[in-house]
Design a protein around this motif. Structure first.
Motif, PDB file in Angstrom:
ATOM      1  N   HIS A   1      13.530  38.566  38.588  1.00 21.27           N
ATOM      2  CA  HIS A   1      12.412  39.315  39.224  1.00 21.27           C
ATOM      3  C   HIS A   1      12.684  40.311  40.373  1.00 21.27           C
ATOM      4  O   HIS A   1      11.705  40.465  41.300  1.00 21.27           O
ATOM      5  N   LYS A   2      14.095  40.542  40.752  1.00 20.40           N
ATOM      6  CA  LYS A   2      14.476  41.443  41.518  1.00 20.40           C
ATOM      7  C   LYS A   2      13.793  42.920  41.470  1.00 20.40           C
ATOM      8  O   LYS A   2      13.625  43.199  40.224  1.00 20.40           O
ATOM      9  N   THR A   3      13.608  43.531  42.297  1.00 17.30           N
ATOM     10  CA  THR A   3      12.828  44.961  42.217  1.00 17.30           C
ATOM     11  C   THR A   3      13.835  46.229  42.163  1.00 17.30           C
ATOM     12  O   THR A   3      13.580  47.142  41.731  1.00 17.30           O
ATOM     13  N   GLU A   4      15.089  45.892  42.571  1.00 20.13           N
ATOM     14  CA  GLU A   4      16.150  46.901  42.569  1.00 20.13           C
ATOM     15  C   GLU A   4      16.875  46.928  41.395  1.00 20.13           C
ATOM     16  O   GLU A   4      17.077  45.956  40.828  1.00 20.13           O
ATOM     17  N   LYS A   5      16.375  48.227  40.915  1.00 21.44           N
ATOM     18  CA  LYS A   5      17.608  48.345  39.660  1.00 21.44           C
ATOM     19  C   LYS A   5      18.809  48.637  39.468  1.00 21.44           C
ATOM     20  O   LYS A   5      19.188  49.896  39.554  1.00 21.44           O
ATOM     21  N   HIS A   6      19.641  47.551  39.920  1.00 23.71           N
ATOM     22  CA  HIS A   6      20.917  47.753  39.990  1.00 23.71           C
ATOM     23  C   HIS A   6      21.733  46.598  38.985  1.00 23.71           C
ATOM     24  O   HIS A   6      21.583  45.464  39.031  1.00 23.71           O
ATOM     25  N   TYR A   7      22.343  47.280  37.943  1.00 25.19           N
ATOM     26  CA  TYR A   7      23.026  46.576  36.998  1.00 25.19           C
ATOM     27  C   TYR A   7      24.226  45.698  37.403  1.00 25.19           C
ATOM     28  O   TYR A   7      24.392  44.602  37.215  1.00 25.19           O
ATOM     29  N   ASP A   8      24.947  46.146  38.378  1.00 24.68           N
ATOM     30  CA  ASP A   8      26.106  45.764  39.214  1.00 24.68           C
ATOM     31  C   ASP A   8      25.827  44.491  40.079  1.00 24.68           C
ATOM     32  O   ASP A   8      26.717  43.989  40.500  1.00 24.68           O
ATOM     33  N   SER A   9      24.517  44.513  40.344  1.00 25.86           N
ATOM     34  CA  SER A   9      24.260  43.300  41.147  1.00 25.86           C
ATOM     35  C   SER A   9      23.415  42.220  40.627  1.00 25.86           C
ATOM     36  O   SER A   9      22.400  41.862  41.117  1.00 25.86           O
ATOM     37  N   GLY A  10      23.775  41.920  39.444  1.00 21.91           N
ATOM     38  CA  GLY A  10      23.100  40.928  38.729  1.00 21.91           C
ATOM     39  C   GLY A  10      22.968  39.471  38.956  1.00 21.91           C
ATOM     40  O   GLY A  10      23.345  39.335  39.860  1.00 21.91           O
ATOM     41  N   CYS A  11      22.251  38.876  38.507  1.00 22.51           N
ATOM     42  CA  CYS A  11      21.854  37.564  38.737  1.00 22.51           C
ATOM     43  C   CYS A  11      22.916  36.543  38.218  1.00 22.51           C
ATOM     44  O   CYS A  11      22.859  35.152  38.402  1.00 22.51           O
ATOM     45  N   GLU A  12      23.734  36.817  37.194  1.00 14.72           N
ATOM     46  CA  GLU A  12      24.643  36.067  36.698  1.00 14.72           C
ATOM     47  C   GLU A  12      26.098  36.675  36.563  1.00 14.72           C
ATOM     48  O   GLU A  12      26.158  37.862  36.705  1.00 14.72           O
ATOM     49  N   ASN A  13      27.251  35.819  36.448  1.00 16.45           N
ATOM     50  CA  ASN A  13      28.434  36.163  36.285  1.00 16.45           C
ATOM     51  C   ASN A  13      28.837  36.799  34.739  1.00 16.45           C
ATOM     52  O   ASN A  13      28.288  36.318  33.864  1.00 16.45           O
ATOM     53  N   THR A  14      29.408  37.772  34.755  1.00 16.21           N
ATOM     54  CA  THR A  14      29.877  38.345  33.496  1.00 16.21           C
ATOM     55  C   THR A  14      31.111  37.638  32.950  1.00 16.21           C
ATOM     56  O   THR A  14      31.659  36.525  33.982  1.00 16.21           O
ATOM     57  N   TYR A  15      31.412  37.696  31.755  1.00 13.34           N
ATOM     58  CA  TYR A  15      32.537  36.597  31.387  1.00 13.34           C
ATOM     59  C   TYR A  15      33.760  36.995  32.184  1.00 13.34           C
ATOM     60  O   TYR A  15      34.696  36.076  32.365  1.00 13.34           O
ATOM     61  N   VAL A  16      33.973  38.165  32.502  1.00 12.69           N
ATOM     62  CA  VAL A  16      35.174  38.637  33.401  1.00 12.69           C
ATOM     63  C   VAL A  16      35.260  37.900  34.630  1.00 12.69           C
ATOM     64  O   VAL A  16      36.274  37.379  35.033  1.00 12.69           O
ATOM     65  N   CYS A  17      34.304  37.691  35.222  1.00 10.95           N
ATOM     66  CA  CYS A  17      34.175  37.126  36.628  1.00 10.95           C
ATOM     67  C   CYS A  17      34.458  35.578  36.395  1.00 10.95           C
ATOM     68  O   CYS A  17      35.181  34.982  37.204  1.00 10.95           O
ATOM     69  N   ASP A  18      33.689  34.937  35.474  1.00 13.25           N
ATOM     70  CA  ASP A  18      34.154  33.652  35.103  1.00 13.25           C
ATOM     71  C   ASP A  18      35.639  33.407  34.800  1.00 13.25           C
ATOM     72  O   ASP A  18      36.067  32.355  35.142  1.00 13.25           O
ATOM     73  N   ARG A  19      35.978  34.150  34.137  1.00  9.10           N
ATOM     74  CA  ARG A  19      37.566  34.206  33.666  1.00  9.10           C
ATOM     75  C   ARG A  19      38.211  34.349  34.840  1.00  9.10           C
ATOM     76  O   ARG A  19      39.348  33.356  34.885  1.00  9.10           O
ATOM     77  N   ILE A  20      37.964  35.124  35.632  1.00  8.43           N
ATOM     78  CA  ILE A  20      38.797  35.342  36.954  1.00  8.43           C
ATOM     79  C   ILE A  20      38.509  34.054  37.792  1.00  8.43           C
ATOM     80  O   ILE A  20      39.664  33.613  38.259  1.00  8.43           O
ATOM     81  N   ALA A  21      37.507  33.604  37.827  1.00  5.82           N
ATOM     82  CA  ALA A  21      37.295  32.249  38.571  1.00  5.82           C
ATOM     83  C   ALA A  21      38.139  31.048  37.892  1.00  5.82           C
ATOM     84  O   ALA A  21      38.752  30.390  38.543  1.00  5.82           O
ATOM     85  N   ASP A  22      38.160  31.094  36.372  1.00  4.75           N
ATOM     86  CA  ASP A  22      39.026  30.031  35.803  1.00  4.75           C
ATOM     87  C   ASP A  22      40.233  30.279  36.070  1.00  4.75           C
ATOM     88  O   ASP A  22      41.194  29.206  36.237  1.00  4.75           O
ATOM     89  N   TYR A  23      41.100  31.580  36.023  1.00  3.02           N
ATOM     90  CA  TYR A  23      42.134  31.856  36.074  1.00  3.02           C
ATOM     91  C   TYR A  23      42.573  31.569  37.652  1.00  3.02           C
ATOM     92  O   TYR A  23      43.736  30.980  37.982  1.00  3.02           O
ATOM     93  N   ALA A  24      41.918  31.754  38.715  1.00  2.00           N
ATOM     94  CA  ALA A  24      42.080  31.299  40.050  1.00  2.00           C
ATOM     95  C   ALA A  24      42.066  29.902  40.313  1.00  2.00           C
ATOM     96  O   ALA A  24      43.009  29.247  40.727  1.00  2.00           O
ATOM     97  N   MET A  25      41.123  29.150  39.510  1.00  2.00           N
ATOM     98  CA  MET A  25      41.303  27.481  39.481  1.00  2.00           C
ATOM     99  C   MET A  25      42.591  27.044  38.871  1.00  2.00           C
ATOM    100  O   MET A  25      43.222  26.237  39.388  1.00  2.00           O
ATOM    101  N   ASP A  26      42.801  27.707  37.576  1.00  2.00           N
ATOM    102  CA  ASP A  26      44.015  27.479  36.998  1.00  2.00           C
ATOM    103  C   ASP A  26      45.311  27.546  37.914  1.00  2.00           C
ATOM    104  O   ASP A  26      46.196  26.732  38.149  1.00  2.00           O
ATOM    105  N   ALA A  27      45.337  28.570  38.647  1.00  2.00           N
ATOM    106  CA  ALA A  27      46.298  28.998  39.439  1.00  2.00           C
ATOM    107  C   ALA A  27      46.584  28.127  40.790  1.00  2.00           C
ATOM    108  O   ALA A  27      47.816  27.663  40.920  1.00  2.00           O
ATOM    109  N   ARG A  28      45.252  27.683  41.144  1.00  2.00           N
ATOM    110  CA  ARG A  28      45.122  26.620  42.247  1.00  2.00           C
ATOM    111  C   ARG A  28      45.801  25.391  41.887  1.00  2.00           C
ATOM    112  O   ARG A  28      46.636  24.768  42.310  1.00  2.00           O
ATOM    113  N   ARG A  29      45.437  25.143  40.819  1.00  2.00           N
ATOM    114  CA  ARG A  29      45.748  23.528  40.025  1.00  2.00           C
ATOM    115  C   ARG A  29      47.337  23.888  39.854  1.00  2.00           C
ATOM    116  O   ARG A  29      48.043  22.674  40.152  1.00  2.00           O
ATOM    117  N   ALA A  30      47.585  24.880  39.213  1.00  2.00           N
ATOM    118  CA  ALA A  30      49.110  25.226  38.901  1.00  2.00           C
ATOM    119  C   ALA A  30      50.016  24.875  40.075  1.00  2.00           C
ATOM    120  O   ALA A  30      50.907  24.566  40.135  1.00  2.00           O
TER     121      ALA A  30
END
Length: 262
Positions: A138-167
């Protein structure tokens, strides 16, 4: 580049939501189109495949994500967000089956991320911009790049970062464990060396005692023998009066220095 050969990746029928220029886009129609995906472009044609109706460069694709079913009351929906004249637009598609939907998403993600990984979006809207607001958040600004959910790329980067920290943590733990093992090994070696040195000293002391006693004994014997020899020499040197006289007589010299002859 002219003469570049495009490698086909996938083709098939998809139902596409028509791109409407009107302010109210909720009533936009869905049409069947024949899609062709290569490593360079995503094109769609009339159902018979003869007439091309649209073309999107793979370099312009920014994300490919799912769409909530309630957005258009249709199942198996997904979207392709792309850049068109420096503006982001969304192409809403519907797969014929769930498997077809998943395969299309995977293929589009593969070619787009390989082409321009640094320009992929990190967030997206799982709904559509309808009646001046997003149906998902229900946001009124029409900005595709400021969405309400993470893309698979963002989630994967977060997973990579977590894996890197764990490693990193595991590596640091292994490093500390190896250092501790090395310290323990050094301690054991030092303890063993000290023990060996102690044993050598004990053996040396035990070996030196008899030798010293023997040496002392030999010295005593030598001293005793020396005394005996001295006594013997002294006794031989002491002559009796008779022997002395005889000795003097026998060994006395005449006036000429010669021994007398008897």
């Amino acid at each position: 580049m002219a003469g570049t050969v495009e490698r086909p990746v996938r083709h098939g029928m998809l139902t596409k939501r028509s791109i409407s220029k009107s302010k109210t886009t909720f009533n936009a129609k869905f049409q069947d189109r024949w899609f062709v995906l290569t490593d360079k472009t995503l094109t769609y044609h009339t159902p018979n495949g003869h007439t091309e109706k649209g073309r999107i460069s793979v370099d312009c694709i920014r994300c490919c994500e799912l769409v909530e079913e309630k957005t258009f009351n249709r199942p198996r929906l997904f979207q392709v967000v792309y850049s068109d004249k420096e503006k982001l637009r969304a192409l809403y598609l519907q797969g014929e089956t769930k498997q077809a939907q998943d395969e299309w998403i995977q293929c589009i993600r593969l070619v787009s991320e390989k082409s321009c990984p640094e320009r992929m979006l990190r967030h997206f809207h799982s709904g559509a911009y309808i009646k001046k607001k997003w149906s998902c958040c229900h946001k009124t600004e029409k900005h595709y790049d400021s969405g309400c959910e993470n893309t698979y790329v963002c989630d994967r980067i977060a997973d990579y970062a977590m894996d890197a920290r764990r490693a990193s943590i595991e590596q640091e733990s292994r490093r500390a464990s190896n250092a501790e093992q090395q310290r323990n090994t050094i301690k054991r070696k030092l303890s063993l060396q000290n023990m060996m040195n102690t044993l050598k000293l004990d053996r040396s002391d035990k070996a030196d005692s008899p030798a010293q006693a023997k040496s002392n004994g030999s010295d005593v014997n030598t001293l005793s023998e020396t005394r005996e020899e001295s006594e013997e020499v002294f006794s031989e040197g002491e002559l009796s009066d008779d022997e002395g006289g005889s000795f003097k007589t026998k060994h006395s010299l005449d006036s000429s220095g010669n021994s007398p002859r008897y």
